[in-house]
Write a protein that holds these residues in place. Sequence first.
Motif, PDB file in Angstrom:
ATOM      1  N   LEU A   1      -7.177  11.924 -18.680  1.00  0.00           N
ATOM      2  CA  LEU A   1      -7.349  11.884 -20.128  1.00  0.00           C
ATOM      3  C   LEU A   1      -8.480  10.935 -20.525  1.00  0.00           C
ATOM      4  CD1 LEU A   1      -6.471  12.638 -22.983  1.00  0.00           C
ATOM      5  CD2 LEU A   1      -4.740  10.808 -22.849  1.00  0.00           C
ATOM      6  N   MET A   2      -8.500   9.744 -19.919  1.00  0.00           N
ATOM      7  CA  MET A   2      -9.556   8.783 -20.238  1.00  0.00           C
ATOM      8  C   MET A   2     -10.933   9.313 -19.832  1.00  0.00           C
ATOM      9  SD  MET A   2      -7.856   5.113 -19.231  1.00  0.00           S
ATOM     10  CE  MET A   2      -6.335   4.528 -19.987  1.00  0.00           C
ATOM     11  N   LEU A   3     -11.020   9.915 -18.647  1.00  0.00           N
ATOM     12  CA  LEU A   3     -12.302  10.418 -18.187  1.00  0.00           C
ATOM     13  C   LEU A   3     -12.777  11.613 -19.023  1.00  0.00           C
ATOM     14  CD1 LEU A   3     -11.818  10.166 -14.311  1.00  0.00           C
ATOM     15  CD2 LEU A   3     -13.283   8.749 -15.756  1.00  0.00           C
ATOM     16  N   GLU A   4     -11.830  12.449 -19.473  1.00  0.00           N
ATOM     17  CA  GLU A   4     -12.210  13.553 -20.351  1.00  0.00           C
ATOM     18  C   GLU A   4     -12.728  13.031 -21.687  1.00  0.00           C
ATOM     19  OE1 GLU A   4      -8.684  15.884 -20.551  1.00  0.00           O
ATOM     20  OE2 GLU A   4      -9.142  17.051 -18.732  1.00  0.00           O
ATOM     21  N   THR A   5     -12.124  11.952 -22.182  1.00  0.00           N
ATOM     22  CA  THR A   5     -12.608  11.344 -23.424  1.00  0.00           C
ATOM     23  C   THR A   5     -14.012  10.780 -23.245  1.00  0.00           C
ATOM     24  OG1 THR A   5     -10.332  10.774 -24.016  1.00  0.00           O
ATOM     25  CG2 THR A   5     -12.093   9.657 -25.214  1.00  0.00           C
ATOM     26  N   VAL A   6     -14.221  10.110 -22.114  1.00  0.00           N
ATOM     27  CA  VAL A   6     -15.556   9.572 -21.827  1.00  0.00           C
ATOM     28  C   VAL A   6     -16.571  10.700 -21.742  1.00  0.00           C
ATOM     29  CG1 VAL A   6     -16.953   8.427 -20.064  1.00  0.00           C
ATOM     30  CG2 VAL A   6     -14.726   7.483 -20.696  1.00  0.00           C
ATOM     31  N   ASP A   7     -16.200  11.805 -21.079  1.00  0.00           N
ATOM     32  CA  ASP A   7     -17.106  12.937 -20.946  1.00  0.00           C
ATOM     33  C   ASP A   7     -17.442  13.538 -22.307  1.00  0.00           C
ATOM     34  OD1 ASP A   7     -18.457  15.000 -19.233  1.00  0.00           O
ATOM     35  OD2 ASP A   7     -17.011  16.295 -20.255  1.00  0.00           O
ATOM     36  N   ALA A   8     -16.442  13.682 -23.177  1.00  0.00           N
ATOM     37  CA  ALA A   8     -16.676  14.242 -24.514  1.00  0.00           C
ATOM     38  C   ALA A   8     -17.586  13.332 -25.337  1.00  0.00           C
ATOM     39  CB  ALA A   8     -15.343  14.456 -25.230  1.00  0.00           C
ATOM     40  N   ASP A   9     -17.364  12.017 -25.252  1.00  0.00           N
ATOM     41  CA  ASP A   9     -18.209  11.080 -26.003  1.00  0.00           C
ATOM     42  C   ASP A   9     -19.631  11.064 -25.458  1.00  0.00           C
ATOM     43  OD1 ASP A   9     -16.312  10.302 -27.848  1.00  0.00           O
ATOM     44  OD2 ASP A   9     -15.497   8.731 -26.557  1.00  0.00           O
ATOM     45  N   ALA A  10     -19.769  11.193 -24.135  1.00  0.00           N
ATOM     46  CA  ALA A  10     -21.113  11.263 -23.551  1.00  0.00           C
ATOM     47  C   ALA A  10     -21.839  12.523 -24.023  1.00  0.00           C
ATOM     48  CB  ALA A  10     -21.023  11.240 -22.031  1.00  0.00           C
ATOM     49  N   ASN A  11     -21.119  13.631 -24.131  1.00  0.00           N
ATOM     50  CA  ASN A  11     -21.721  14.859 -24.656  1.00  0.00           C
ATOM     51  C   ASN A  11     -22.142  14.678 -26.111  1.00  0.00           C
ATOM     52  OD1 ASN A  11     -21.393  16.246 -22.254  1.00  0.00           O
ATOM     53  ND2 ASN A  11     -19.391  17.094 -22.834  1.00  0.00           N
ATOM     54  N   ARG A  12     -21.341  13.953 -26.871  1.00  0.00           N
ATOM     55  CA  ARG A  12     -21.683  13.691 -28.266  1.00  0.00           C
ATOM     56  C   ARG A  12     -22.982  12.894 -28.374  1.00  0.00           C
ATOM     57  NH1 ARG A  12     -17.669  10.316 -32.290  1.00  0.00           N
ATOM     58  NH2 ARG A  12     -19.108  10.064 -34.052  1.00  0.00           N
ATOM     59  N   VAL A  13     -23.138  11.889 -27.522  1.00  0.00           N
ATOM     60  CA  VAL A  13     -24.373  11.101 -27.513  1.00  0.00           C
ATOM     61  C   VAL A  13     -25.552  11.979 -27.105  1.00  0.00           C
ATOM     62  CG1 VAL A  13     -25.577   9.179 -26.414  1.00  0.00           C
ATOM     63  CG2 VAL A  13     -23.183   8.922 -27.087  1.00  0.00           C
ATOM     64  N   THR A  14     -25.350  12.839 -26.120  1.00  0.00           N
ATOM     65  CA  THR A  14     -26.416  13.734 -25.674  1.00  0.00           C
ATOM     66  C   THR A  14     -26.862  14.653 -26.794  1.00  0.00           C
ATOM     67  OG1 THR A  14     -25.549  13.672 -23.402  1.00  0.00           O
ATOM     68  CG2 THR A  14     -27.044  15.478 -23.967  1.00  0.00           C
ATOM     69  N   ARG A  15     -25.895  15.207 -27.541  1.00  0.00           N
ATOM     70  CA  ARG A  15     -26.244  16.088 -28.658  1.00  0.00           C
ATOM     71  C   ARG A  15     -27.037  15.338 -29.723  1.00  0.00           C
ATOM     72  NH1 ARG A  15     -20.930  17.989 -27.944  1.00  0.00           N
ATOM     73  NH2 ARG A  15     -20.215  16.717 -29.699  1.00  0.00           N
ATOM     74  N   LEU A  16     -26.628  14.108 -30.014  1.00  0.00           N
ATOM     75  CA  LEU A  16     -27.323  13.321 -31.027  1.00  0.00           C
ATOM     76  C   LEU A  16     -28.768  13.050 -30.604  1.00  0.00           C
ATOM     77  CD1 LEU A  16     -27.362  11.741 -33.648  1.00  0.00           C
ATOM     78  CD2 LEU A  16     -26.408   9.782 -32.420  1.00  0.00           C
ATOM     79  N   ILE A  17     -28.958  12.695 -29.349  1.00  0.00           N
ATOM     80  CA  ILE A  17     -30.314  12.441 -28.860  1.00  0.00           C
ATOM     81  C   ILE A  17     -31.152  13.721 -28.932  1.00  0.00           C
ATOM     82  CG2 ILE A  17     -31.657  11.833 -26.806  1.00  0.00           C
ATOM     83  CD1 ILE A  17     -29.384   9.927 -26.048  1.00  0.00           C
ATOM     84  N   ALA A  18     -30.545  14.860 -28.586  1.00  0.00           N
ATOM     85  CA  ALA A  18     -31.260  16.137 -28.680  1.00  0.00           C
ATOM     86  C   ALA A  18     -31.654  16.433 -30.128  1.00  0.00           C
ATOM     87  CB  ALA A  18     -30.392  17.265 -28.122  1.00  0.00           C
TER      88      ALA A  18
END
Length: 423
Positions: A210-227
């Motif tokens: 659960l924690m790692l999935e949350t980290v992965d989702a937040d990392a994707n959110r940062v990636t989208r923002l940078i894009a």
Amino acid sequence: MTVGESRPLPPPCASGGPAASGTRTESRNGTNGIKAGAGTDGAAIDTWSSGIDPDDLPDGLIVADETGRVICFNAAATRITAVPPSDALGQPLERALPLEDLKGRRWWALTDPYGGLATRVGQPERNLLLPGGREVLVSARYVRTYPTGPVHRVVVSVRGTEARRRTERSHAELIATVAHELRSPLTSVKGFTATLLAKWERFTDDQKRLMLETVDADANRVTRLIAELLDISRIDSGRLEVRRQPVDIGAAVGRHVQAHTAAGQSPDRFLVRIQQPLPDLWADPDKIDQILGNLLENAVRHGEGTVTIEVAPARIARAESATKAAGSTCGAGSEDSAESVDGAEKGTAVTVCDEGPGIPEESMSRVFTRFWRGSKRGGTGLGLYIVKGIVEAHGGTITVGRGPGGGAQFRFVLPVAAPAYLS
């Protein structure tokens, strides 16, 4: 008057009075020119000989002669400085346009345009202050009769700072939004990773997942923002690259609908209409996915009821059909959009509408601006701004209106844009 006979015409600077001894002449080919005399300079000749009145210039223009007295003061200069031409013409430049730098120093005494090094050609644009503290952008050019010779004219350009201030405010808002949007996911990533590193053995496998999935989702959110930030930078600078290739727009719509149903949305919520035959579409498939993803996500998240996606052939007439396209509705504009128009270009129209509360009329003009979020908060407010930039980079148009069910309706039209060798 015979052909080639010289005659004086109205002075080149209408609001600035006569330009000393310069006269216009009518040449043998009927075009107006300027006889270069003591009252004209190189920069003014280019403007006046082309038949352009200085009052038509968008920026303030002030010209001083070799004695430092103002001989031209156009309408824009009057508007920007609030100095009437009658108070400026014939006056010394430093009296007609008393400028100070941001440290309170008198600019004309500081720069000394008629003295100093003979190699100087002017002053770059900078922020200066008028009496009363009003800020303006000023640049100057020193016109010499020959290199290193005495200054023959001082040509000054004056602009308001409103546009620059708007740009600075927009950049400040962008930085604030980015900082806010980055803080939340990065805080989450930092918190979960620190917790896992410190207490790995205490958590079960399910808790770790659960924690790692949350980290992965937040990392994707940062990636989208940078894009998004990179896209905005490319759009604003006109460097958004479009790699065109054949695109099956119907299949692309189907993929996005399947993605939403796989994420938990009911298949009954989506209605897809594709009118055949569709013209071949040459576009950037990644950019098309970005457009469709944003519009469908907005319809699902902010709308209600059935989300209708319609794909139909269209005829793009740059002038009249753009207005017509804005008024079409889901399921009601296909035949009209495909109607033959003389000189029109083939294209493909995609319409996405929902049955939610829609967008208020007073907000429709701001939908495609930065940071517009509507009534429901969430997201960066940059998605539709980017969508509009991508559509326009393809040579298309996008409009927003109210759908037949009362919800928001977005419609974009893309030209076929086939390579020349296939035409």
